[in-house]
Write an enzyme that holds these catalytic residues in place. Structure first.
Site, mmCIF file in Angstrom:
data_model
loop_
_atom_site.group_PDB
_atom_site.id
_atom_site.type_symbol
_atom_site.label_atom_id
_atom_site.label_comp_id
_atom_site.label_asym_id
_atom_site.label_seq_id
_atom_site.Cartn_x
_atom_site.Cartn_y
_atom_site.Cartn_z
ATOM 1 N N LEU A 122 0.875 -1.169 0.000
ATOM 2 C CA LEU A 122 0.000 0.000 0.000
ATOM 3 C C LEU A 122 0.908 1.213 0.000
ATOM 4 C CD1 LEU A 122 -2.896 -0.641 2.583
ATOM 5 C CD2 LEU A 122 -3.072 -0.479 0.103
ATOM 6 N N ASP A 123 0.610 2.223 -0.801
ATOM 7 C CA ASP A 123 1.523 3.348 -0.876
ATOM 8 C C ASP A 123 1.496 4.194 0.398
ATOM 9 O OD1 ASP A 123 -0.259 5.684 -1.147
ATOM 10 O OD2 ASP A 123 -0.750 4.916 -3.125
ATOM 11 N N TYR A 124 2.456 5.073 0.500
ATOM 12 C CA TYR A 124 2.728 5.855 1.718
ATOM 13 C C TYR A 124 1.494 6.570 2.259
ATOM 14 C CZ TYR A 124 5.367 9.110 4.723
ATOM 15 O OH TYR A 124 5.863 9.825 5.791
#
Length: 245
Positions: free
Chosen positions: A110-112
């Site tokens: 999952l991105d930042y």
């Protein structure tokens, strides 16, 4: 049990990687070079590259509600907060500050700036089964976007849009709520795992993402799990949910 499955569960690598090791003659069972498809019972003496393989004492499966502002890696050379930092804190909160935190790793990414469901495990076979493209396991997201998009644009998202010069595979998209004259809450389900895919898909139809949260992987739902908290599942539970054999 197939040898490659056993090796993956022991943390040697993905099932494909284990097959490569077997094919290259680096895996021995009771002193004999192993062949693809070999069946074992787990009592054998197994070595990989001359090192004895030992079954993990316990297989772990956790759901983490990943908060924004942390990266989906085990460690980071820039000293940013990782999902393992969040997991360790949550585990000790449940089991005591002196609890030994199990060594697990995230399945997928999952991105930042995205919150939501992340699965962590030490079961390599399960992890690689879960992310293999052939399984087409949908990941479901809720996105608050602006401006609102039309039904025509939803149909474009569902049939596939061009991002990074490659067309996306079919998706499922529906409007959950028109939150204002300019904002919408959408539900988007995809089974690909391209970098920042949901954000880029929405950008391709002129929408900006204010907030993005993953709420389900396949039939496994995040539910009411609080941000930054974890829930442990059993092997039987996750293997049944995802129909993994």
């Amino acid at each position: 049990m197939r040898l490659n499955k056993y090796l993956a569960q022991c943390g040697v690598g993905s099932r494909r990687k284990c097959d490569e090791l077997i094919n290259s003659g680096k895996v021995f069972v009771n002193g004999a070079k192993a062949n693809l498809g070999k069946e074992i019972n787990g009592e054998e003496d197994i070595t990989v590259n001359g090192h004895k393989v030992k079954a993990l004492d316990k297989l772990y499966y956790f759901i983490l509600n990943k908060p924004k502002g942390c990266i989906t890696t085990v460690q980071d050379d820039r000293e940013r907060t990782t999902v393992i930092d969040i997991f360790s804190k949550a585990y000790k909160s449940l089991n005591g500050v002196n609890a030994v935190v199990p060594k697990v790793y995230p399945v997928g990414r999952l991105d930042y700036n995205t919150q939501g469901m992340l699965i962590l495990t030490n079961d390599g076979y399960f992890a690689n089964s879960l992310i293999h493209p052939s399984r087409k396991i949908y990941k479901t997201y809720q996105a608050i976007i602006y401006p609102q998009i039309s039904q025509k644009e939803i149909e474009r998202l569902e049939s596939g849009v061009m991002i990074d010069n490659v067309k996306t595979l079919p998706a499922k998209v529906k409007i959950l709520e028109n939150k204002s004259s300019n904002k919408q809450l959408l539900e988007i389900s995809i089974f690909q795992g391209r970098n920042r895919q949901v954000r880029k898909m929405l950008e391709s139809v002129g929408a900006k993402v204010q907030d993005l949260k993953r709420v389900a992987i396949g039939e496994l739902k995040l539910g009411k799990l609080s941000c930054g908290q974890i829930k442990e599942l059993t092997k039987d539970n996750v293997y049944q949910i995802f129909d993994i054999n």
